[in-house]
Design a protein around this motif. Structure first.
Motif, short mmCIF file in Angstrom:
data_model
loop_
_atom_site.label_atom_id
_atom_site.label_comp_id
_atom_site.label_asym_id
_atom_site.label_seq_id
_atom_site.Cartn_x
_atom_site.Cartn_y
_atom_site.Cartn_z
N LEU A 75 47.64 38.11 42.48
CA LEU A 75 47.19 36.75 42.81
C LEU A 75 47.65 36.35 44.21
O LEU A 75 47.13 35.39 44.78
CB LEU A 75 47.74 35.76 41.77
CG LEU A 75 47.17 35.92 40.36
CD1 LEU A 75 48.03 35.19 39.34
CD2 LEU A 75 45.73 35.44 40.28
N THR A 76 48.59 37.11 44.76
CA THR A 76 49.11 36.79 46.09
C THR A 76 48.42 37.60 47.19
O THR A 76 48.82 37.52 48.35
CB THR A 76 50.63 37.07 46.15
OG1 THR A 76 50.86 38.48 46.00
CG2 THR A 76 51.39 36.32 45.09
N LEU B 271 51.94 35.64 38.90
CA LEU B 271 51.62 34.23 38.70
C LEU B 271 52.80 33.32 39.02
O LEU B 271 52.62 32.17 39.41
CB LEU B 271 51.16 34.01 37.25
CG LEU B 271 50.76 32.60 36.82
CD1 LEU B 271 49.60 32.07 37.66
CD2 LEU B 271 50.40 32.56 35.34
N THR C 229 53.91 31.06 42.95
CA THR C 229 52.89 30.04 43.21
C THR C 229 52.68 29.72 44.68
O THR C 229 51.56 29.51 45.12
CB THR C 229 53.23 28.74 42.44
OG1 THR C 229 54.60 28.43 42.67
CG2 THR C 229 53.00 28.89 40.95
N ARG D 180 50.33 32.29 46.48
CA ARG D 180 49.01 32.56 45.87
C ARG D 180 47.88 32.49 46.89
O ARG D 180 47.79 31.54 47.66
CB ARG D 180 48.77 31.57 44.73
CG ARG D 180 47.47 31.83 44.02
CD ARG D 180 47.37 31.09 42.71
NE ARG D 180 46.13 31.43 42.05
CZ ARG D 180 45.97 31.45 40.74
NH1 ARG D 180 46.96 31.14 39.95
NH2 ARG D 180 44.81 31.77 40.22
N GLU E 122 45.86 35.76 33.86
CA GLU E 122 46.81 35.58 34.96
C GLU E 122 48.19 35.78 34.36
O GLU E 122 48.56 35.09 33.39
CB GLU E 122 46.66 34.18 35.56
CG GLU E 122 45.33 33.98 36.25
CD GLU E 122 45.26 32.67 37.02
OE1 GLU E 122 46.16 31.82 36.87
OE2 GLU E 122 44.29 32.50 37.78
#
Length: 196
Positions: free
Chosen positions: A84-85, A119, A122, A125, A145
């Motif tokens: 997600l990053t 996840l 944050t 992200r 996620e």
């Protein structure tokens, strides 16, 4: 007990090993050590039914592309992992999915889950939830996620894949094989095994 093998695919450094080890051993792997190929086996209880699951944790897709063909050919289910990053890791997953469909057949609904990792990071992200949901809807596959570090939604992703494999590969396959053994096979007394 039914047996399934699944392949964990994605770009290097997205957290494939951390995700796999969290599910299979309930441990978090802190350091990044590039994997060539690692196999894990465990009995999993999904919806009250035990299943023998073998997971193949592969190297980053861009490093060992020739091996991917072998893994995909042998695999019965697939965990497509991206971070997600890292937006670029989602593009890698797109090409892996195309490769799976090319090998398995464009029209087949191959058991597959899309898994975003990290996840918990944050502030780093890069991939929006909307983008992932649009992709999952287009591909018609479930998306999760997760955080291997915090153990967020790791098990549900793998359990979803097991459910898909149970549905896609009905148990009748096994019964047919038993039928063939009963008809063609004979028992070899010394080794107590069935020879086809």
């Amino acid at each position: 007990m039914r047996e399934f093998n699944a392949v964990v695919l994605g770009a290097g450094g997205v957290g494939k090993s951390a995700l796999t080890v969290r599910f299979m051993r309930n441990e978090f792997v802190e350091s990044y050590d590039p994997t060539i190929q690692e196999e894990y086996r465990k009995t999993v209880d999904v919806d009250g039914e035990l299943t023998w699951l073998e997971l193949l944790d592969t190297a980053g897709a861009e490093q060992f592309t020739a091996l991917n063909e072998l893994y995909i050919t042998a695999g019965r289910g697939f965990v497509l992992v991206f971070s997600l990053t890292l937006e670029a890791s989602l593009r890698e997953v797109t090409s892996l999915r195309q490769q799976i469909l090319r090998i398995k057949g464009e029209n087949s609904r191959v058991p597959m889950v899309l898994v975003g990792t990290k996840l918990d990071l944050t502030s780093e992200r890069e991939v929006s939830r909307t983008h992932i949901e649009e992709l999952a809807a287009r591909w018609k596959i479930p998306v999760y996620e997760t955080s291997a570090k915090r153990d967020w939604d790791v098990s549900p992703a793998f359990e979803d894949l097991v459910r898909q494999m149970r549905q896609y590969y009905p148990p009748e396959e096994r019964h047919k094989k038993k039928g063939r053994k009963g008809y063609h096979g004979r028992v070899h007394r010394r080794s107590h095994c069935i020879i086809m």
